[in-house]
Design an enzyme around this catalytic site. Structure first.
Site, PDB file in Angstrom:
ATOM      1  N   LYS A  13       0.835  -1.211   0.000  1.00 40.85           N
ATOM      2  CA  LYS A  13       0.000   0.000   0.000  1.00 40.85           C
ATOM      3  C   LYS A  13       0.872   1.265   0.000  1.00 40.85           C
ATOM      4  CE  LYS A  13      -2.057  -1.191   3.898  1.00 40.85           C
ATOM      5  NZ  LYS A  13      -1.376  -2.499   4.133  1.00 40.85           N
ATOM      6  N   ARG A  88     -10.057   0.365   8.367  1.00 39.86           N
ATOM      7  CA  ARG A  88      -9.581  -0.988   8.608  1.00 39.86           C
ATOM      8  C   ARG A  88     -10.642  -1.833   9.309  1.00 39.86           C
ATOM      9  NH1 ARG A  88      -3.619   0.136   8.724  1.00 39.86           N
ATOM     10  NH2 ARG A  88      -2.531  -1.819   8.991  1.00 39.86           N
ATOM     11  N   ARG A 127      11.330  -5.361   5.220  1.00 39.10           N
ATOM     12  CA  ARG A 127      11.012  -3.936   5.038  1.00 39.10           C
ATOM     13  C   ARG A 127      11.914  -3.069   5.902  1.00 39.10           C
ATOM     14  NH1 ARG A 127       4.984  -1.855   5.306  1.00 39.10           N
ATOM     15  NH2 ARG A 127       4.940  -2.791   7.361  1.00 39.10           N
ATOM     16  N   ARG A 160      10.855  -1.458  11.782  1.00 34.93           N
ATOM     17  CA  ARG A 160       9.798  -1.071  12.716  1.00 34.93           C
ATOM     18  C   ARG A 160       9.693  -2.031  13.899  1.00 34.93           C
ATOM     19  NH1 ARG A 160       4.753   0.021   8.806  1.00 34.93           N
ATOM     20  NH2 ARG A 160       3.757  -1.113  10.502  1.00 34.93           N
ATOM     21  N   ARG A 171      -0.494  -9.173  13.682  1.00 39.74           N
ATOM     22  CA  ARG A 171      -1.038  -8.231  12.692  1.00 39.74           C
ATOM     23  C   ARG A 171      -1.769  -8.962  11.579  1.00 39.74           C
ATOM     24  NH1 ARG A 171       4.097  -5.178  11.273  1.00 39.74           N
ATOM     25  NH2 ARG A 171       2.882  -4.245   9.605  1.00 39.74           N
TER      26      ARG A 171
HETATM   27  P1  ADP Z   1       1.033  -1.802   7.477  1.00 41.31           P
HETATM   28  O1  ADP Z   1       1.706  -0.838   6.537  1.00 41.31           O
HETATM   29  O2  ADP Z   1       1.929  -2.884   7.897  1.00 41.31           O
HETATM   30  O3  ADP Z   1      -0.285  -2.233   6.954  1.00 41.31           O
HETATM   31  P2  ADP Z   1       0.404   0.486   9.102  1.00 41.31           P
HETATM   32  O4  ADP Z   1       1.649   1.280   9.064  1.00 41.31           O
HETATM   33  O5  ADP Z   1      -0.709   0.897   8.200  1.00 41.31           O
HETATM   34  O6  ADP Z   1       0.763  -1.035   8.850  1.00 41.31           O
HETATM   35  O7  ADP Z   1      -0.174   0.430  10.581  1.00 41.31           O
HETATM   36  C1  ADP Z   1       0.657   0.137  11.689  1.00 41.31           C
HETATM   37  C2  ADP Z   1      -0.183  -0.029  12.930  1.00 41.31           C
HETATM   38  O8  ADP Z   1      -0.875   1.208  13.214  1.00 41.31           O
HETATM   39  C3  ADP Z   1      -1.282  -1.085  12.831  1.00 41.31           C
HETATM   40  O9  ADP Z   1      -0.800  -2.377  13.122  1.00 41.31           O
HETATM   41  C4  ADP Z   1      -2.265  -0.575  13.896  1.00 41.31           C
HETATM   42  O10 ADP Z   1      -1.820  -0.876  15.199  1.00 41.31           O
HETATM   43  C5  ADP Z   1      -2.180   0.936  13.721  1.00 41.31           C
HETATM   44  N1  ADP Z   1      -3.184   1.417  12.741  1.00 41.31           N
HETATM   45  C6  ADP Z   1      -2.946   1.959  11.526  1.00 41.31           C
HETATM   46  N2  ADP Z   1      -4.092   2.274  10.886  1.00 41.31           N
HETATM   47  C7  ADP Z   1      -5.102   1.910  11.725  1.00 41.31           C
HETATM   48  C8  ADP Z   1      -6.529   1.947  11.650  1.00 41.31           C
HETATM   49  N3  ADP Z   1      -7.159   2.436  10.556  1.00 41.31           N
HETATM   50  N4  ADP Z   1      -7.236   1.474  12.698  1.00 41.31           N
HETATM   51  C9  ADP Z   1      -6.633   0.993  13.806  1.00 41.31           C
HETATM   52  N5  ADP Z   1      -5.297   0.916  13.932  1.00 41.31           N
HETATM   53  C10 ADP Z   1      -4.524   1.363  12.914  1.00 41.31           C
HETATM   54  P1  ADP Z   2       2.118  -1.880   3.203  1.00 41.80           P
HETATM   55  O1  ADP Z   2       2.123  -0.367   3.201  1.00 41.80           O
HETATM   56  O2  ADP Z   2       0.927  -2.445   2.503  1.00 41.80           O
HETATM   57  O3  ADP Z   2       2.301  -2.468   4.559  1.00 41.80           O
HETATM   58  P2  ADP Z   2       4.710  -1.613   1.845  1.00 41.80           P
HETATM   59  O4  ADP Z   2       4.427  -0.778   0.655  1.00 41.80           O
HETATM   60  O5  ADP Z   2       5.437  -0.992   2.964  1.00 41.80           O
HETATM   61  O6  ADP Z   2       3.356  -2.353   2.337  1.00 41.80           O
HETATM   62  O7  ADP Z   2       5.513  -2.912   1.337  1.00 41.80           O
HETATM   63  C1  ADP Z   2       5.976  -3.898   2.255  1.00 41.80           C
HETATM   64  C2  ADP Z   2       7.387  -4.332   1.874  1.00 41.80           C
HETATM   65  O8  ADP Z   2       7.347  -5.061   0.650  1.00 41.80           O
HETATM   66  C3  ADP Z   2       8.339  -3.167   1.644  1.00 41.80           C
HETATM   67  O9  ADP Z   2       9.617  -3.558   2.090  1.00 41.80           O
HETATM   68  C4  ADP Z   2       8.326  -2.977   0.118  1.00 41.80           C
HETATM   69  O10 ADP Z   2       9.545  -2.444  -0.360  1.00 41.80           O
HETATM   70  C5  ADP Z   2       8.076  -4.395  -0.390  1.00 41.80           C
HETATM   71  N1  ADP Z   2       7.221  -4.444  -1.590  1.00 41.80           N
HETATM   72  C6  ADP Z   2       6.142  -3.656  -1.884  1.00 41.80           C
HETATM   73  N2  ADP Z   2       5.595  -4.008  -3.069  1.00 41.80           N
HETATM   74  C7  ADP Z   2       6.320  -5.056  -3.542  1.00 41.80           C
HETATM   75  C8  ADP Z   2       6.249  -5.858  -4.722  1.00 41.80           C
HETATM   76  N3  ADP Z   2       5.307  -5.672  -5.668  1.00 41.80           N
HETATM   77  N4  ADP Z   2       7.164  -6.860  -4.856  1.00 41.80           N
HETATM   78  C9  ADP Z   2       8.118  -7.057  -3.902  1.00 41.80           C
HETATM   79  N5  ADP Z   2       8.236  -6.343  -2.772  1.00 41.80           N
HETATM   80  C10 ADP Z   2       7.362  -5.340  -2.584  1.00 41.80           C
END
Ligand code: ADP
Ligand code: ADP
Ligand code: ZN
Length: 215
Positions: A13, A88, A127, A160, A171
């Site tokens: 994302k 979410r 990541r 992280r 998660r």
């Molecule tokens: P990821 O990129 O791995 O999907 P995020 O960076 O979006 O994770 O979120 C990290 C953490 O922040 C989540 O595991 C949760 O604890 C909190 N968080 C983020 N967005 C939300 C949401 N919309 N509702 C509740 N908790 C959230």
């Molecule tokens: P999210 O925001 O959904 O948690 P991220 O964009 O941070 O996900 O991506 C999670 C990890 O996977 C990061 O280290 C990123 O560089 C890697 N990644 C994202 N998209 C791809 C892809 N299409 N193929 C391989 N690795 C990816």
């Protein structure tokens, strides 16, 4: 253009949102990033969120929604925005509908990045995130030019705290229990596009662009 970008943790994302920002000038609203900033600055929302985030639980809906409202009130979005990581839960999605009416915006597309759960663990454990600007890298799939240094701003890259094996497990479970039903919710209301997230970053982005340009 206002977009919701959904998908399990590690689906890509943030990566795709960054591409959408440069392509269309959209604002990137990541609730995860906003929480992490609040945590660093020890604001009211940061203190509450810390506990939930470190163990991989969702921050309770009322706090999350309160924070999103505050963020929307305090920022402007001349070209629209991408919501990354919000909503979410179904409660958050319902609340977003009222917030839209109140603030006068509508959501033009809901995109769901579809990725097999077994790939996500590898994506999350590799990541690395920039402490300064929040850009993300992957040690194998998208390494920075210099190890542990951000290409964009020279900031330090870190792993992280919620990327430990245990927190990642929680998660992914949290996603299955609380967020996956939202995919069904948007499917029922007829308003979601599934994008195959298990392709190269560039191919995922061209699928997203094709969807948006068909609007
Ligand atoms: P990821 O990129 O791995 O999907 P995020 O960076 O979006 O994770 O979120 C990290 C953490 O922040 C989540 O595991 C949760 O604890 C909190 N968080 C983020 N967005 C939300 C949401 N919309 N509702 C509740 N908790 C959230
Ligand atoms: P999210 O925001 O959904 O948690 P991220 O964009 O941070 O996900 O991506 C999670 C990890 O996977 C990061 O280290 C990123 O560089 C890697 N990644 C994202 N998209 C791809 C892809 N299409 N193929 C391989 N690795 C990816
Ligand atoms: Zn950076």
């Amino acid at each position: 253009m206002n977009i919701i970008l959904m998908g399990p943790p590690g689906a890509g994302k943030g990566t795709q949102a960054a591409k959408l920002v440069s392509e269309y000038g959209l604002a990137h609203i990541s609730t995860g990033d906003i929480f992490r900033k609040a945590l660093k600055e020890q604001t009211k929302y940061g203190v509450i969120a810390k506990y939930f985030i470190q163990f991989g639980y969702l921050v309770p809906d009322d706090y999350t929604i309160g924070m999103v409202r505050e963020y929307l009130r305090e920022h402007e979005f001349p070209n629209g925005f991408i919501l990354d990581g919000f909503p979410r839960t179904i409660i958050q999605a319902r609340e977003l509908e009222s917030i839209g009416k109140e603030f006068g915006f509508k959501i033009d597309a809901v995109l769901n990045l579809d990725v097999d759960l077994d790939i996500l663990a590898t994506r999350l454990s590799g990541r690395r995130t920039c402490r300064n600007c929040g850009a993300t890298y992957h040690i194998e799939f998208n390494p920075p030019k210099t190890q542990d240094v951000c290409d964009k701003c020279g900031g330090e890259l870190y792993q992280r705290a919620d990327e430990s094996e245990e927190a990642v497990k929680v998660r992914l479970e949290t996603y299955n229990k609380q967020t996956r039903p939202l995919v069904d919710y948007y499917t029922m209301t007829g308003d979601i596009t599934n994008i195959n997230g298990d392709q190269s970053m560039e191919d995922v982005f061209s699928d997203i662009k094709a969807r948006l340009e068909a609007m």
